[in-house]
Design a protein around this motif. Structure first.
Motif: not given
Length: 257
Positions: A189-198
């Protein structure tokens, strides 16, 4: 999590285990002991640490014949997890191997089933432990007519450096340096304003027809090779049944003609 693990590693290197009193260990020592139990505190030898992890997680060592392994009536294979690609055509890719040669998933379609593994990278001993386990059992997968493919963000050059030190794997190890394929397969999962990198470990079984029939994602690598072999055996039985049905239909049509 990364900072917490770094703290444990720093403690590990500044406080040798033999200097710690057995009674009343503090929380850092308890965490260090837990990591050591599962091979997460490194010795500097990735292969040794990977083997320690496999032993700690009680990964079953396969030594019987393939027929005996598959005829174990007491064994219950791991169930698949839910996944967007499950029972769908596998998302294709083309990635370079350690020599820079392109390998595509589509090239195996209609030829053989594939066990596809996403791992964090060769820098992580417990992550690469799955690849060492697959190497040990590779003869069984080849006997089933299956190919094993591993993918990480490591460059081919860095993987070759590890090969020189620890020995190479006998199956393709591919480089997904921008995580594009890992993202398509739902393990990154790429980091974004809504979610952390995973980043997750991922293991998939893909049929000869290109359909994903088994999926496992998680924080720890999937090292149950016996289950993977049973999934492959189930695919083989289904293929034989479909071939028999097709032959029967053809024979019936010939008689009717």
């Amino acid at each position: 999590m990364a900072l917490f693990y770094f703290l444990i590693i720093a403690y590990h290197y500044t406080t040798p285990m033999q200097q710690v009193e057995a009674a009343e260990p503090n929380w850092l020592e308890q965490c260090r002991q837990f990591c050591a139990e599962y091979g997460l505190v490194t010795t500097g030898d990735i292969k040794k640490d990977a083997e320690a992890y496999l032993e700690a997680t009680k990964k079953e060592t396969l030594s019987a014949s393939l027929k005996e392994i598959l005829s174990d009536s007491q064994f219950e294979k791991a169930e698949t997890q839910k996944h967007p690609l499950l029972l769908q055509q596998a998302s294709d890719f083309t990635l370079p191997d350690v020599e820079g040669q392109p390998i595509s998933l589509a090239s195996f379609k209609n030829k053989r089933p594939v066990v596809l593994v996403f791992y964090y990278g060769y820098y992580c001993s417990h992550c690469v432990a799955q690849l060492f386990a697959l190497e040990k059992d590779l003869k069984y997968f080849h006997e089933m007519g299956a190919e094993v493919i591993a993918i990480s963000a490591d460059t081919g050059e860095s993987t070759k450096e590890k090969y020189a030190k620890y020995g190479k794997f006998s199956f393709p190890v591919l480089s997904d340096t921008d995580y594009r394929i890992s993202e398509a397969w739902g393990v990154y999962t790429r980091p974004s304003d809504e979610q952390a990198e995973d980043l997750l470990h991922g293991t998939f079984v893909i049929s000869q027809a290109g359909e994903v029939v088994f999926a496992n994602r998680g924080q720890q690598p999937f090292v149950d090779n016996k289950s993977l072999l049973h999934w492959l055996a189930e695919l083989k039985q289904q293929s034989a049944s479909q071939t028999a049905d097709a032959s029967g239909d053809a024979a019936l049509q010939n008689r009717q003609d």
